[in-house]
Enzyme design. Structure first.
Site, PDB file in Angstrom:
ATOM      1  N   ASP A   1      -0.091   7.698   0.088  1.00  0.00           N
ATOM      2  CA  ASP A   1      -0.815   8.678  -0.713  1.00  0.00           C
ATOM      3  C   ASP A   1      -0.163  10.056  -0.514  1.00  0.00           C
ATOM      4  O   ASP A   1       1.051  10.190  -0.654  1.00  0.00           O
ATOM      5  CB  ASP A   1      -2.299   8.648  -0.336  1.00  0.00           C
ATOM      6  CG  ASP A   1      -3.173   9.508  -1.234  1.00  0.00           C
ATOM      7  OD1 ASP A   1      -3.437   9.074  -2.373  1.00  0.00           O
ATOM      8  OD2 ASP A   1      -3.566  10.601  -0.823  1.00  0.00           O
TER       9      ASP A   1
ATOM     10  N   HIS B   1      -5.244   0.917  -4.223  1.00  0.00           N
ATOM     11  CA  HIS B   1      -4.672   2.054  -3.515  1.00  0.00           C
ATOM     12  C   HIS B   1      -4.618   1.866  -2.006  1.00  0.00           C
ATOM     13  O   HIS B   1      -3.741   2.412  -1.341  1.00  0.00           O
ATOM     14  CB  HIS B   1      -5.502   3.302  -3.841  1.00  0.00           C
ATOM     15  CG  HIS B   1      -4.930   4.563  -3.298  1.00  0.00           C
ATOM     16  ND1 HIS B   1      -3.712   5.069  -3.722  1.00  0.00           N
ATOM     17  CD2 HIS B   1      -5.392   5.435  -2.354  1.00  0.00           C
ATOM     18  CE1 HIS B   1      -3.459   6.194  -3.073  1.00  0.00           C
ATOM     19  NE2 HIS B   1      -4.455   6.434  -2.234  1.00  0.00           N
TER      20      HIS B   1
END
Length: 342
Positions: A125, A313
């Site tokens: 991320d 994610h």
């Protein structure tokens, strides 16, 4: 075999350490293999995560004889969180603390304090975005990079405000919302924090309700309807809540207010390239960082290895064995040599 994971509450394999980095106090996890180490890997987390987000990777990388350093980046966990003013999408005070240049400088300083002339960098991320930038700012420090979910986007000489970016990338609308100040307005108590993190980590309601959408941001009215996510247990989720209480979730969203300061800093980087070996692991169902965003990376990074996992994610938590296997395979080739028994 059961996955070997660090227990955030009490695990003798990691030490909680502190360092003054360019006048900011940082917290970092330090894990060292007992028989000496081959090299040092810095693992950089993203949002809304912490250094302990790498808990499924630390034991595995230790078993490969690497020393592991996992900092909480500025605004997170036990690291300092300079307040920005105003806490909206256009802050004028202190936003430079949340820039890639600042993060790169702090990581380089921590490496110096730990006597690391070379480091391997891993990111997820925001951490993935940071590790690429460390390599651009400090090319002599970084020997290898791996990024989970985050593709590489090169510095540009043209500034495009986030509000314009989302017209072509509606899956980044949540970033506009997070930067606006609504998080500080809604998330004020430990229970608020728990519900918010649970939503971000994939908790769903009985009727499939979600508490977060990449095209809308937080769905506040649904937060109290969600069952606990399957990605983290109750003890781990509780630990995250207590860590986020230190600075508040609002401090962490300052990373979504840094676009202009990063652009201005990086005008001097537009002609630089990343020449070290890079492993990019794509989460094929990642809605925030979809596969389409990584198109063209081969033209930007000459020594690129691609792998993918069928996850959203949170690939570090959803498919840790697969992620660890890809990292080990790659390290065997680029850091140890093809004949290594790593």
């Amino acid at each position: 075999m059961a996955l070997d994971s660090i227990n955030p509450l009490n695990d003798p394999r990691v030490k909680h350490c502190y360092a003054n980095l360019n006048a900011i106090q940082y917290h970092y996890l330090l894990a060292e293999p007992p028989g000496g180490f081959w090299g040092t890997i810095f693992l950089i987390h993203g949002w809304p995560d912490l250094s302990m987000g790498w808990r499924n990777q630390i034991p595995f990388l230790l078993s490969l004889s690497y020393r592991i350093v996992c900092p909480d980046i500025i605004g997170f966990g036990r690291t300092a969180a300079p307040p920005v003013s105003p806490p909206t999408s256009n802050p004028t005070t202190n936003i430079e603390y949340y820039s890639f240049k600042r993060a790169a400088s702090d990581i380089a300083e921590l490496a110096r304090q730990l006597n690391c002339p070379k480091i391997i960098l891993g990111g997820h991320d925001w951490g993935g975005a940071i590790v690429y930038r460390v390599s651009l700012w400090y090319p002599d420090l970084v020997s290898h990079i791996f990024s989970v979910c985050t593709p590489y986007k090169a510095p540009t000489s043209t500034y495009i405000p986030l509000e314009e970016v989302v017209k072509g990338w509606p899956h980044w609308t949540y970033q506009v919302v997070l930067a606006s100040g609504v998080v500080e307005e809604h998330i004020k108590t430990p229970e608020n924090i728990k519900q918010f993190l649970n939503a971000l980590y994939g908790g769903k309601g009985e009727k499939g309700e979600v508490g977060f959408s990449v095209t809308k941001g937080p769905i506040w009215e649904n937060l109290g309807k969600l069952r606990r996510t399957s990605l983290v247990g109750e003890e781990v989720l509780g630990w995250y809540v207590r860590e986020y209480e230190r600075n508040g979730v609002g401090a962490s969203v300052n990373w979504y207010r840094n676009r202009e300061v990063n652009f201005k800093d990086e005008l001097q980087l537009t002609k630089k390239t990343i020449n070290v070996p890079v492993l990019f692991i794509q989460g094929t169902r990642d809605e925030a960082l979809p596969p389409s965003m990584s198109e063209g990376m081969e033209g930007l990074i000459p020594n690129l290895t691609r792998r993918e996992v069928k996850t959203g994610h949170w690939a570090l938590w959803e498919a840790p064995e697969k992620v660890n296997g890809f990292i080990a395979e790659w390290l065997r080739k680029v850091d140890r040599g093809e004949k290594s028994n790593l």
